[in-house]
Design an enzyme around this catalytic site. Structure first.
Site, PDB file in Angstrom:
ATOM      1  N   TYR A  98      -2.294   5.601  -7.755  1.00 49.16           N
ATOM      2  CA  TYR A  98      -2.130   4.273  -7.140  1.00 49.16           C
ATOM      3  C   TYR A  98      -1.432   3.321  -8.118  1.00 49.16           C
ATOM      4  CZ  TYR A  98      -3.685   0.019  -4.631  1.00 49.16           C
ATOM      5  OH  TYR A  98      -3.753  -1.179  -3.954  1.00 49.16           O
ATOM      6  N   LYS A 121       2.138   1.462  -7.677  1.00 52.74           N
ATOM      7  CA  LYS A 121       2.202  -0.005  -7.666  1.00 52.74           C
ATOM      8  C   LYS A 121       3.083  -0.534  -8.804  1.00 52.74           C
ATOM      9  CE  LYS A 121      -0.286  -0.755  -3.987  1.00 52.74           C
ATOM     10  NZ  LYS A 121       0.402  -1.233  -2.763  1.00 52.74           N
TER      11      LYS A 121
HETATM   12  P1  NAP Z   1      -6.204  -1.527   4.594  1.00 52.87           P
HETATM   13  O1  NAP Z   1      -7.167  -2.537   5.123  1.00 52.87           O
HETATM   14  O2  NAP Z   1      -6.684  -0.159   4.253  1.00 52.87           O
HETATM   15  O3  NAP Z   1      -4.971  -1.419   5.653  1.00 52.87           O
HETATM   16  C1  NAP Z   1      -3.910  -0.575   5.371  1.00 52.87           C
HETATM   17  C2  NAP Z   1      -2.849  -0.724   6.432  1.00 52.87           C
HETATM   18  O4  NAP Z   1      -1.752   0.129   6.081  1.00 52.87           O
HETATM   19  C3  NAP Z   1      -3.300  -0.307   7.808  1.00 52.87           C
HETATM   20  O5  NAP Z   1      -2.729  -1.150   8.780  1.00 52.87           O
HETATM   21  C4  NAP Z   1      -2.720   1.115   7.954  1.00 52.87           C
HETATM   22  O6  NAP Z   1      -2.446   1.495   9.303  1.00 52.87           O
HETATM   23  C5  NAP Z   1      -1.433   0.969   7.181  1.00 52.87           C
HETATM   24  N1  NAP Z   1      -0.890   2.236   6.697  1.00 52.87           N
HETATM   25  C6  NAP Z   1      -1.459   3.154   5.881  1.00 52.87           C
HETATM   26  N2  NAP Z   1      -0.630   4.192   5.693  1.00 52.87           N
HETATM   27  C7  NAP Z   1       0.495   3.928   6.396  1.00 52.87           C
HETATM   28  C8  NAP Z   1       1.709   4.631   6.624  1.00 52.87           C
HETATM   29  N3  NAP Z   1       1.958   5.814   6.055  1.00 52.87           N
HETATM   30  N4  NAP Z   1       2.639   4.066   7.435  1.00 52.87           N
HETATM   31  C9  NAP Z   1       2.421   2.851   8.020  1.00 52.87           C
HETATM   32  N5  NAP Z   1       1.289   2.150   7.844  1.00 52.87           N
HETATM   33  C10 NAP Z   1       0.342   2.691   7.043  1.00 52.87           C
HETATM   34  O7  NAP Z   1      -5.488  -2.057   3.268  1.00 52.87           O
HETATM   35  P2  NAP Z   1      -5.418  -3.525   2.621  1.00 52.87           P
HETATM   36  O8  NAP Z   1      -6.577  -3.693   1.714  1.00 52.87           O
HETATM   37  O9  NAP Z   1      -5.150  -4.528   3.658  1.00 52.87           O
HETATM   38  O10 NAP Z   1      -4.126  -3.343   1.685  1.00 52.87           O
HETATM   39  C11 NAP Z   1      -2.832  -3.747   2.079  1.00 52.87           C
HETATM   40  C12 NAP Z   1      -1.896  -3.606   0.889  1.00 52.87           C
HETATM   41  O11 NAP Z   1      -2.377  -4.415  -0.188  1.00 52.87           O
HETATM   42  C13 NAP Z   1      -1.807  -2.189   0.340  1.00 52.87           C
HETATM   43  O12 NAP Z   1      -0.497  -1.920  -0.104  1.00 52.87           O
HETATM   44  C14 NAP Z   1      -2.753  -2.220  -0.837  1.00 52.87           C
HETATM   45  O13 NAP Z   1      -2.438  -1.233  -1.794  1.00 52.87           O
HETATM   46  C15 NAP Z   1      -2.523  -3.624  -1.352  1.00 52.87           C
HETATM   47  N6  NAP Z   1      -3.618  -4.138  -2.159  1.00 52.87           N
HETATM   48  C16 NAP Z   1      -4.866  -4.273  -1.648  1.00 52.87           C
HETATM   49  C17 NAP Z   1      -5.876  -4.784  -2.463  1.00 52.87           C
HETATM   50  C18 NAP Z   1      -7.277  -4.989  -1.963  1.00 52.87           C
HETATM   51  O14 NAP Z   1      -8.142  -5.350  -2.772  1.00 52.87           O
HETATM   52  N7  NAP Z   1      -7.566  -4.802  -0.691  1.00 52.87           N
HETATM   53  C19 NAP Z   1      -5.602  -5.124  -3.794  1.00 52.87           C
HETATM   54  C20 NAP Z   1      -4.313  -4.965  -4.285  1.00 52.87           C
HETATM   55  C21 NAP Z   1      -3.325  -4.472  -3.469  1.00 52.87           C
HETATM   56  P3  NAP Z   1      -3.650   1.996  10.292  1.00 52.87           P
HETATM   57  O15 NAP Z   1      -4.465   0.756  10.578  1.00 52.87           O
HETATM   58  O16 NAP Z   1      -2.931   2.510  11.493  1.00 52.87           O
HETATM   59  O17 NAP Z   1      -4.414   3.038   9.544  1.00 52.87           O
END
Ligand code: NAP
Length: 247
Positions: free
Chosen positions: A155, A159
């Site tokens: 990851y 990133k």
């Molecule tokens: P999440 O709640 O797990 O949601 C992930 C989203 O990405 C979902 O809509 C999922 O679709 C979609 N997705 C996954 N694989 C995909 C693919 N191959 N093609 C198209 N869509 C795909 O994640 P989140 O926490 O909101 O994170 C969003 C972004 O922020 C990510 O890049 C993550 O790495 C980054 N981020 C998150 C955090 C945190 O603390 N949450 C911190 C730093 C960075 P489905 O709903 O259809 O499964």
């Protein structure tokens, strides 16, 4: 409504941070393509929320790690709305594990979705943006891409890769009016982080100067700024939205 009549693709916006970004942009007058991987009910829910608030949006399933699916996503956006002004590369997954236990498949899955997906989507939208000589791209990285994290080598590599990719494309596309920036969230409350035990969440919040975990809206507001004309002189930058955790 500074973004009125703009069109955006937000990858992975059925839920979590992506959904908050889609809603925030729609509230600013942007027509939003809500991309998702498999959970159509969540994506349709996001679109309903956009429409109930008076905005425009459509849901499009596409796996961002597959070139043919990305091309279909972009073509659907063009067929429906006629242009693409904004791309937010937000889709991401985790397959955590310590190095010696990390399977090759876990490495490939995370790099394919989190890094190759950013490349494919950026390449696919940039053709039209180059022609219209304008565009704003925001790539969602993570503070883990800056600092590393035990158990997240795949990851963190993806990133960190997003940051190098974004700075390169920012330099390449700047002369044609296209800006590329990165938002690096800290710990944000979504499905991705809810599996953390409450004790761990409490321990994390104690390491955050602003003393709380982040909300998806905290990230979405910064993305809205970075795709708006208000940030017209900003490109190639990484903005941490982490309550001060990484400073
Ligand atoms: P999440 O709640 O797990 O949601 C992930 C989203 O990405 C979902 O809509 C999922 O679709 C979609 N997705 C996954 N694989 C995909 C693919 N191959 N093609 C198209 N869509 C795909 O994640 P989140 O926490 O909101 O994170 C969003 C972004 O922020 C990510 O890049 C993550 O790495 C980054 N981020 C998150 C955090 C945190 O603390 N949450 C911190 C730093 C960075 P489905 O709903 O259809 O499964």
């Amino acid at each position: 409504m500074v973004l009125n009549e703009s069109v955006a693709i937000v990858t992975g916006s059925g839920r979590g941070i992506g959904r908050a970004i889609a809603l925030e942009l729609a509230a600013a007058g942007v027509k939003v393509v809500v991309n998702y991987a498999g959970r159509s009910e969540k994506a349709e829910e996001t679109v309903s929320m956009i429409r109930e608030a008076g905005g425009e949006g459509i849901a499009v399933q596409a796996d961002v790690s597959q070139a043919a699916e990305v091309d279909r996503l972009v073509q659907t956006a063009l067929d429906h709305f006629g242009k693409i002004d904004i791309l937010v590369n937000n889709a991401g997954i985790t397959r955590d594990g310590l190095l010696l236990r990390m399977k090759e498949a876990d490495w490939d899955a995370v790099l394919s979705t989190n890094l190759k997906g950013v490349f494919l989507c950026t390449k696919a939208v940039s053709k039209g943006m180059l022609k219209q000589r304008s565009g704003a791209i925001v790539n969602i990285s993570s503070v883990v891409g800056l600092s590393g994290n035990a158990g997240q080598a795949n990851y963190a590599a993806a990133k960190a890769g997003i940051i190098g990719f974004s700075k390169s494309t920012a330099k390449e596309l700047a002369s044609r009016g296209i800006r590329v920036n990165v938002v690096a969230p800290g710990y944000i409350c979504t499905d991705m982080t809810e599996t953390l035990p409450e004790g761990v969440q409490h321990e994390i919040s104690q390491r955050i100067p602003l003393s709380r975990l982040g909300r998806p809206e905290d990230v979405a507001k910064v993305v809205r700024f970075l795709v708006s004309p208000e940030s017209a002189y900003i490109t190639g930058q990484v903005v941490c939205v982490d309550g001060g955790m990484e400073m």
